[in-house]
Design a protein around this motif. Structure first.
Motif, PDB file in Angstrom:
ATOM      1  N   ARG A  94      48.132  65.030 -16.297  1.00 41.91           N
ATOM      2  CA  ARG A  94      46.712  64.125 -15.791  1.00 41.91           C
ATOM      3  C   ARG A  94      47.209  63.856 -14.358  1.00 41.91           C
ATOM      4  O   ARG A  94      46.334  63.652 -13.270  1.00 41.91           O
ATOM      5  N   MET A  95      48.681  63.751 -13.989  1.00 43.63           N
ATOM      6  CA  MET A  95      49.099  62.282 -13.584  1.00 43.63           C
ATOM      7  C   MET A  95      49.865  63.143 -12.601  1.00 43.63           C
ATOM      8  O   MET A  95      50.695  63.378 -13.179  1.00 43.63           O
ATOM      9  N   GLY A  96      49.253  63.297 -11.049  1.00 46.07           N
ATOM     10  CA  GLY A  96      50.021  64.591  -9.846  1.00 46.07           C
ATOM     11  C   GLY A  96      51.411  63.671  -9.483  1.00 46.07           C
ATOM     12  O   GLY A  96      50.795  62.294  -9.167  1.00 46.07           O
ATOM     13  N   PRO A  97      52.056  63.577  -9.059  1.00 48.59           N
ATOM     14  CA  PRO A  97      52.683  63.038  -8.571  1.00 48.59           C
ATOM     15  C   PRO A  97      52.547  62.723  -7.192  1.00 48.59           C
ATOM     16  O   PRO A  97      52.993  61.728  -6.992  1.00 48.59           O
ATOM     17  N   GLU A  98      51.405  63.232  -6.993  1.00 46.86           N
ATOM     18  CA  GLU A  98      51.095  62.642  -5.208  1.00 46.86           C
ATOM     19  C   GLU A  98      50.255  61.154  -5.524  1.00 46.86           C
ATOM     20  O   GLU A  98      50.477  60.866  -4.259  1.00 46.86           O
ATOM     21  N   LYS A  99      50.529  61.385  -6.258  1.00 46.56           N
ATOM     22  CA  LYS A  99      49.480  59.756  -6.192  1.00 46.56           C
ATOM     23  C   LYS A  99      50.410  58.379  -6.429  1.00 46.56           C
ATOM     24  O   LYS A  99      50.362  57.040  -5.954  1.00 46.56           O
ATOM     25  N   ASN A 100      52.391  58.949  -5.610  1.00 45.91           N
ATOM     26  CA  ASN A 100      52.957  57.133  -5.862  1.00 45.91           C
ATOM     27  C   ASN A 100      52.903  57.654  -4.734  1.00 45.91           C
ATOM     28  O   ASN A 100      53.752  56.118  -3.960  1.00 45.91           O
ATOM     29  N   ALA A 101      53.127  58.544  -4.112  1.00 49.63           N
ATOM     30  CA  ALA A 101      53.043  58.699  -2.525  1.00 49.63           C
ATOM     31  C   ALA A 101      52.233  57.816  -1.609  1.00 49.63           C
ATOM     32  O   ALA A 101      53.520  56.785  -0.733  1.00 49.63           O
ATOM     33  N   PRO A 102      50.805  57.551  -1.447  1.00 46.95           N
ATOM     34  CA  PRO A 102      50.939  56.073  -0.811  1.00 46.95           C
ATOM     35  C   PRO A 102      51.265  55.254  -0.221  1.00 46.95           C
ATOM     36  O   PRO A 102      51.858  54.643   0.408  1.00 46.95           O
ATOM     37  N   LEU A 103      51.972  54.453  -1.558  1.00 50.32           N
ATOM     38  CA  LEU A 103      52.385  53.102  -2.033  1.00 50.32           C
ATOM     39  C   LEU A 103      53.733  53.197  -1.555  1.00 50.32           C
ATOM     40  O   LEU A 103      54.076  52.331  -0.871  1.00 50.32           O
ATOM     41  N   ALA A 104      54.428  54.162  -1.595  1.00 50.69           N
ATOM     42  CA  ALA A 104      56.006  54.660  -0.759  1.00 50.69           C
ATOM     43  C   ALA A 104      56.403  54.691   0.270  1.00 50.69           C
ATOM     44  O   ALA A 104      57.149  53.691   1.141  1.00 50.69           O
ATOM     45  N   VAL A 105      54.939  54.974   1.099  1.00 54.92           N
ATOM     46  CA  VAL A 105      54.725  54.706   2.719  1.00 54.92           C
ATOM     47  C   VAL A 105      54.376  54.090   2.977  1.00 54.92           C
ATOM     48  O   VAL A 105      54.578  53.239   3.961  1.00 54.92           O
ATOM     49  N   PHE A 106      53.680  52.444   2.005  1.00 54.78           N
ATOM     50  CA  PHE A 106      53.438  51.650   2.549  1.00 54.78           C
ATOM     51  C   PHE A 106      54.368  50.472   2.747  1.00 54.78           C
ATOM     52  O   PHE A 106      54.409  49.790   4.037  1.00 54.78           O
ATOM     53  N   LEU A 107      55.220  50.824   1.267  1.00 51.78           N
ATOM     54  CA  LEU A 107      55.904  49.848   1.752  1.00 51.78           C
ATOM     55  C   LEU A 107      56.943  49.998   2.684  1.00 51.78           C
ATOM     56  O   LEU A 107      58.576  49.131   2.694  1.00 51.78           O
ATOM     57  N   ALA A 108      57.011  51.420   3.147  1.00 47.01           N
ATOM     58  CA  ALA A 108      58.477  51.340   3.917  1.00 47.01           C
ATOM     59  C   ALA A 108      57.549  51.277   5.245  1.00 47.01           C
ATOM     60  O   ALA A 108      58.526  51.508   6.288  1.00 47.01           O
ATOM     61  N   SER A 109      56.872  51.235   5.531  1.00 42.58           N
ATOM     62  CA  SER A 109      56.243  50.845   6.908  1.00 42.58           C
ATOM     63  C   SER A 109      55.853  49.158   7.157  1.00 42.58           C
ATOM     64  O   SER A 109      56.590  48.428   6.723  1.00 42.58           O
ATOM     65  N   ASP A 110      55.332  48.948   8.605  1.00 41.80           N
ATOM     66  CA  ASP A 110      56.043  47.919   8.848  1.00 41.80           C
ATOM     67  C   ASP A 110      54.638  46.907   8.678  1.00 41.80           C
ATOM     68  O   ASP A 110      54.737  45.725   8.734  1.00 41.80           O
ATOM     69  N   ALA A 111      53.141  47.702   7.696  1.00 43.94           N
ATOM     70  CA  ALA A 111      52.067  46.506   7.643  1.00 43.94           C
ATOM     71  C   ALA A 111      52.306  46.210   6.151  1.00 43.94           C
ATOM     72  O   ALA A 111      51.928  44.918   5.959  1.00 43.94           O
ATOM     73  N   ALA A 112      53.790  46.174   5.497  1.00 44.64           N
ATOM     74  CA  ALA A 112      54.650  46.025   4.717  1.00 44.64           C
ATOM     75  C   ALA A 112      55.709  44.808   5.168  1.00 44.64           C
ATOM     76  O   ALA A 112      56.151  44.396   4.180  1.00 44.64           O
ATOM     77  N   ARG A 113      55.456  44.215   6.314  1.00 44.87           N
ATOM     78  CA  ARG A 113      56.701  43.372   6.518  1.00 44.87           C
ATOM     79  C   ARG A 113      57.098  41.947   6.037  1.00 44.87           C
ATOM     80  O   ARG A 113      57.855  41.687   5.990  1.00 44.87           O
ATOM     81  N   GLU A 114      55.552  41.217   5.427  1.00 51.48           N
ATOM     82  CA  GLU A 114      55.805  40.453   4.395  1.00 51.48           C
ATOM     83  C   GLU A 114      56.775  40.897   2.774  1.00 51.48           C
ATOM     84  O   GLU A 114      55.865  39.717   2.387  1.00 51.48           O
ATOM     85  N   VAL A 115      56.040  41.852   2.693  1.00 50.30           N
ATOM     86  CA  VAL A 115      56.547  42.316   1.853  1.00 50.30           C
ATOM     87  C   VAL A 115      58.167  42.538   0.978  1.00 50.30           C
ATOM     88  O   VAL A 115      58.382  43.910   1.200  1.00 50.30           O
TER      89      VAL A 115
END
Length: 302
Positions: A219-240
């Motif tokens: 029931r868990m589609g692979p697309e559910k993981n993508a938003p977190l990957a995008v965030f972690l790669a972005s400047d919004a996660a500069r302190e993470v």
């Protein structure tokens, strides 16, 4: 467009979680290198078709992508993958270490080849890719790594000593990168996906308990993981940096990392007998059980 102007390399992005991450990064504005050798789940065979399918999806949605079919499992070929980002797009900002294979086998039957092949793709491949990209990240004083780990390593699972060791090793690699490259504004984090994909399709589904577990994962589609990957790669996660996350349907987890949980002291030191008599009874209540990931995360995903 959180990744506008950035260039991402996503390994193993010909399908499953990797494909969804590549697509979502492109939708967020990144130019993407789709890396996939097109092999079977066991690492056999080779085809550019899966990568071409991902590229077609990205371009149909207005994004930009190019293909690399080199393997992450050797130093030289991993260097070619990183170089492809420079050749096509002139820079590299993001590395997603997602490529992987499985050679599931109960530990006492696992062969050296089954061990070496899984370690070679997952752990060595993550090092090779990260190390090649590090040269460019240092020069530009920026960059982000997203390493794909697994609860098989973080918690445990049957028949996956090779995969579990590699995936937990990736967590240690990520933490070391985060520490060593902080001075260059480079970040490194791990993501433990929950999804039905080729990597989970080999889970046994013979007993009623196993079938129920597989039905939950399906029931868990692979697309559910993508938003977190995008965030972690972005400047919004500069302190993470140096963290381990897990997306599970609409839940987000932050995983703990190994720390002392109980201590006792003896002014005269310890003998084996004294450990058995005093230390063991004091420490036993804090022992970690032999859990599998499905037993720790036992509630239904929603």
């Amino acid at each position: 467009m959180m990744l506008e102007g950035k260039v991402a390399v996503v390994t193993g992005s010909g399908g499953g979680v990797g494909r969804e991450i590549a697509i979502h990064m492109a939708l967020a504005g990144a130019k993407v290198i789709i890396n996939d050798i097109g092999a079977s789940l066991s690492g056999e065979g080779q085809s550019a078709t899966p990568a071409q399918q991902t590229k077609q999806i990205i371009e149909q949605r207005g994004g930009q992508a190019e293909i690399s079919t080199d393997s992450v499992a050797s130093w030289d070929s991993a260097g070619k993958i990183v170089q492809s980002a420079l050749d096509h797009f002139g820079r590299i900002d993001i590395v997603v270490n997602n490529a992987g294979i499985l050679r599931d086998q109960i530990f006492h039957r696992m062969s050296p080849e089954e061990w070496d092949s899984v370690i070679g793709v997952h752990l060595n491949g993550s090092f090779y890719m990260s190390r090649h990209a590090a040269t460019h990240f240092r020069k530009q004083e920026s960059g982000a790594y997203v390493h794909i780990t697994s609860t098989s390593g973080l918690i445990g699972n049957f028949g996956q000593a090779n995969y579990s060791a590699a995936k937990l090793g990736i967590v240690a690699l990520s933490k070391s990168i985060a520490l060593d490259m902080k001075r260059y504004n480079v970040r490194s984090n791990c993501l433990a996906p929950f999804a039905w994909s080729r990597m989970t399709s080999s889970i046994p589904a013979e007993t009623p308990e196993q079938k129920a577990r597989v039905e939950k994962i399906m029931r868990m589609g692979p697309e559910k993981n993508a938003p977190l990957a995008v965030f972690l790669a972005s400047d919004a996660a500069r302190e993470v940096s140096g963290q381990v996350f897990g997306p599970r349907m609409n839940e987000l987890f932050l995983f703990s990392q190994s720390r002392p949980i109980r201590s006792i002291h003896s002014a005269d030191g310890w003998t084996p007998e004294k450990i058995a008599e005093i230390a063991l009874p004091a420490l036993r209540p804090s022992f970690m059980p032999l859990d599998r990931s499905g037993e720790v995360l036992s509630w239904d995903p929603v």
